[in-house]
Design a protein around this motif. Structure first.
Motif, PDB file in Angstrom:
ATOM      1  N   ALA A  95     -41.673  34.512 -29.199  1.00 41.14           N
ATOM      2  CA  ALA A  95     -41.787  33.811 -27.918  1.00 41.14           C
ATOM      3  C   ALA A  95     -43.149  33.138 -27.770  1.00 41.14           C
ATOM      4  CB  ALA A  95     -41.550  34.785 -26.772  1.00 41.14           C
ATOM      5  N   SER A  96     -43.129  31.953 -27.201  1.00 43.69           N
ATOM      6  CA  SER A  96     -44.389  31.249 -26.909  1.00 43.69           C
ATOM      7  C   SER A  96     -44.491  30.868 -25.440  1.00 43.69           C
ATOM      8  CB  SER A  96     -44.504  29.987 -27.772  1.00 43.69           C
ATOM      9  OG  SER A  96     -43.437  29.095 -27.501  1.00 43.69           O
ATOM     10  N   ARG A  97     -43.393  31.027 -24.693  1.00 42.75           N
ATOM     11  CA  ARG A  97     -43.410  30.676 -23.279  1.00 42.75           C
ATOM     12  C   ARG A  97     -42.310  31.434 -22.559  1.00 42.75           C
ATOM     13  NH1 ARG A  97     -41.866  25.243 -22.997  1.00 42.75           N
ATOM     14  NH2 ARG A  97     -40.178  25.425 -21.496  1.00 42.75           N
ATOM     15  N   VAL A  98     -42.556  31.717 -21.271  1.00 45.53           N
ATOM     16  CA  VAL A  98     -41.523  32.326 -20.438  1.00 45.53           C
ATOM     17  C   VAL A  98     -41.317  31.440 -19.220  1.00 45.53           C
ATOM     18  CG1 VAL A  98     -40.773  34.340 -19.141  1.00 45.53           C
ATOM     19  CG2 VAL A  98     -42.182  34.636 -21.186  1.00 45.53           C
ATOM     20  N   ASP A  99     -40.147  30.854 -19.102  1.00 47.25           N
ATOM     21  CA  ASP A  99     -39.785  30.078 -17.919  1.00 47.25           C
ATOM     22  C   ASP A  99     -39.049  30.983 -16.936  1.00 47.25           C
ATOM     23  OD1 ASP A  99     -40.861  27.819 -19.060  1.00 47.25           O
ATOM     24  OD2 ASP A  99     -38.937  27.130 -19.882  1.00 47.25           O
ATOM     25  N   HIS A 100     -38.930  30.520 -15.709  1.00 44.65           N
ATOM     26  CA  HIS A 100     -38.214  31.329 -14.729  1.00 44.65           C
ATOM     27  C   HIS A 100     -37.518  30.448 -13.709  1.00 44.65           C
ATOM     28  CE1 HIS A 100     -41.729  30.448 -12.223  1.00 44.65           C
ATOM     29  NE2 HIS A 100     -41.016  30.844 -11.181  1.00 44.65           N
ATOM     30  N   VAL A 101     -36.510  31.008 -13.105  1.00 38.33           N
ATOM     31  CA  VAL A 101     -35.829  30.399 -11.974  1.00 38.33           C
ATOM     32  C   VAL A 101     -35.868  31.422 -10.849  1.00 38.33           C
ATOM     33  CG1 VAL A 101     -33.695  29.413 -11.079  1.00 38.33           C
ATOM     34  CG2 VAL A 101     -34.292  29.105 -13.499  1.00 38.33           C
TER      35      VAL A 101
END
Length: 592
Positions: free
Chosen positions: A283-289
């Motif tokens: 993983a290099s990024r964590v997006d969210h909603v």
């Protein structure tokens, strides 16, 4: 889907922003800044609940590697100390005769330990005794945080370091200045040195705070811990998180009531699943909603998994892979296993999560109803030779004219009624068959029929529940959440179309009207299939059926048959639970 906390550009109502305050879990409390009270007890036995008493309390208070104070007292157990305990500890009846009882010693210790983090080697034993006597004295137990050096050592110490994680072995590993000798204060002093030795080991892998210490797992690598910053931008709110790699591919989708806390756990908590460790390394990024309600988060999770099909999600990746049993519409109808529902006015049972379950259910139906099983389309007046099933009495054989149209149509009506309303024919037939097999001690065959019946009952109940909600153009419902606010959901044809939380001091009716106006337009799907995935509609149903949900408005008729399959579920669920319990017990028995 519309919701109250919609992104910019949404027409949905928006609640006032919530102020964010960092919690201790986010900030982390550095180990060097905390005061620890390392405690050890000597007792007359292994269980306070079975009458064992405390004979000695020893404790050392430390902070930043410096000893701040010590506490030691013998305790009169008001009972004779067993000889083998005296040999082990050196504490005799004579030594404790003039010592205070636990009713005096415990308050003194609690005062000494006030405001500290409790530490003990095999903490459940020592803390369990202290809590037992606090409860016996009706004394409130302070909200101590507890560190167990034995538990941490089992995650840090290898066989090359020590043969086991006993206090005496660890004292040698870390060069303790005090040799543990089964006296409380000496053992507490040795535990202090072990604690500091463990801190040294853990510091090298990035464990610097109490939160990281309490959740440490050797399976969480230093590389994983260094990615903690990926969670820093996430809010304390319900929602969905998406781990992405450096090529923007979605690796994993999850949901939580608290996004930041959950995502941080992948880097600091005891995440022991090896595939999750592999995922975090990529993983290099964590997006969210961010979502207005937990239900919306669960639904969005399902939709995102279906859209991206992340390699590290094991469930819900292929909602399109479904199986149904279809009662065909033709001159001589039959039951057929199909992969999708058509707008052909046929009757369907399902969906099934696996082809095996669908085939098991189909067998139960064929055993009950002698409808034809051949796959060819028969003319209204066929003239063919009957198959072997007809000779066995398992088919009425319309192919050779053995049955007239009216009689066969009556049988089909019974099949349709069984699928849609009453499962009694199948339940009675299979139960009778099982009884006969059990009487002949043919238990394996009886078990096969039991599984077929369970597949049918579950499928019929699921079809009836999904069909009932899917048929409703709109259901609006609300529930008061733990924070006192009302969560509102708009459901259209079984699909979540809108979600929101009524802000304080807001007109509830006006808010609901706005939410309904902004909700997604949803068209009905054919047959019993909802306008969403069956898994989404089942999550919605569980929420609608949960305690304290209030129906605000229902367009259409939302009802399940009174004599439907749901009434038979409890029996089969109980059987399944019993089988799983027996399997677990058997596995535990044969485990090495």
């Amino acid at each position: 889907m519309s919701r109250s906390s919609a992104p910019t550009g949404s027409t949905g109502p928006t609640p006032p922003p919530r102020e964010a305050q960092l919690s201790f879990d986010e900030l982390g409390r550095p180990l060097r800044d905390l005061t620890f009270c390392v405690v050890d007890l000597e007792t007359t036995g292994g269980s306070a609940a079975h009458g064992a008493m405390i004979t000695e309390i020893g404790a050392v208070k430390v902070r930043g590697g410096e000893v701040l104070g010590e506490f030691q007292t013998l305790v009169n157990p008001h009972t004779s100390i067993p000889p083998f305990i005296s040999v082990l500890t050196g504490i005799t009846n004579t030594m404790v005769a003039d010592s205070p009882g636990i009713e005096s010693a415990l308050p003194a210790f609690l005062e000494f330990a006030a405001g500290c983090v409790l530490v003990a080697h095999n903490a459940p034993f020592d803390v369990g005794f202290l809590r037992h006597f606090a409860a016996e004295q009706q004394r409130p137990w302070p909200r101590f945080e507890v560190v167990d050096t034995a538990k941490i050592a089992r995650r840090v110490i290898t066989r090359d370091d020590a043969p086991n994680c006993k206090l005496s072995s660890l004292a040698q590993v870390f060069g303790a200045t005090t040799t543990p000798n089964h006296r409380a204060l000496a053992d507490a002093r040795a535990t202090v040195d072990v604690l500091h030795g463990l801190f040294g080991r853990l510091g090298s892998v990035g464990v610097q705070t109490l939160e990281e210490l309490q959740t440490f797992s050797a399976r969480v690598s230093p590389a994983q811990r260094k990615k903690r910053h990926l969670a820093e931008h996430l809010p304390h709110a319900p929602g969905v998180y998406l781990f992405r790699d450096d090529r923007e591919r979605v690796l994993y989708v999850g949901t939580s009531r608290d996004l930041r806390t959950r995502v941080r756990s992948y880097f600091t908590a005891s995440e022991t699943r090896s595939r999750m460790g592999e995922m975090v390394r990529l993983a290099s990024r964590v997006d969210h909603v961010e979502c207005a309600t937990p239900l919306e988060a669960q639904v969005r999770e399902l939709r995102l998994i279906a859209e991206h099909k992340p390699r590290y999600n094991r469930r819900s990746r292929f909602p399109e892979k479904m199986h149904f049993i279809k009662l065909t519409r033709e001159p001589w109808p039959r039951l057929s296993l199909v992969a999708r529902v058509l707008e052909d006015d046929a009757d369907y049972l399902g969906p099934f999560s696996s082809k095996k379950a669908a085939e098991s259910c189909l067998s139960a139906l064929h055993e009950t109803f002698p409808v034809r099983q051949c796959t060819e389309r028969l003319a209204r007046r066929p003239s063919r030779t009957a198959c072997v099933l007809a000779e066995m009495g398992k088919c009425l054989a319309p192919c050779d004219g053995s049955v007239d149209e009216l009689s066969y149509a009556a049988l089909v009506r019974r099949v349709r009624d069984t699928l849609l309303r009453r499962p009694d024919d199948v339940v009675e037939t299979i139960n009778h068959r099982m009884s006969l097999l059990a009487a002949d001690e043919r238990f394996e065959e009886a078990g096969t029929h039991r599984d077929r019946l369970a597949s049918f009952v579950r499928a019929a109940a699921r079809t009836q529940r999904l069909s009932a909600l899917s048929a409703c153009p709109e259901v609006v419902a609300a529930r008061r959440e733990d924070d006192g606010r009302w969560a509102v959901h708009v459901v259209r044809h079984g699909r979540l179309a809108g979600a929101g939380v009524i802000p304080p001091a807001t007109d509830a009716h006006g808010y609901v009207d706005l939410l309904r106006a902004a909700a997604e337009t949803v068209r009905s799907a054919p047959g019993p299939v909802p306008a969403a995935s069956p898994e989404e509609t089942e999550k919605i149903l569980r929420w609608l059926e949960s305690p304290q949900v209030r129906l605000v408005d229902v367009t259409g008729e939302w009802a399940c048959p009174v004599a439907g399959a749901g009434g038979h579920l409890a029996v089969h669920d109980a059987v399944a639970d019993s089988r799983r319990a027996l399997e677990r017990a058997g596995a535990a028995t044969v485990a090495p």
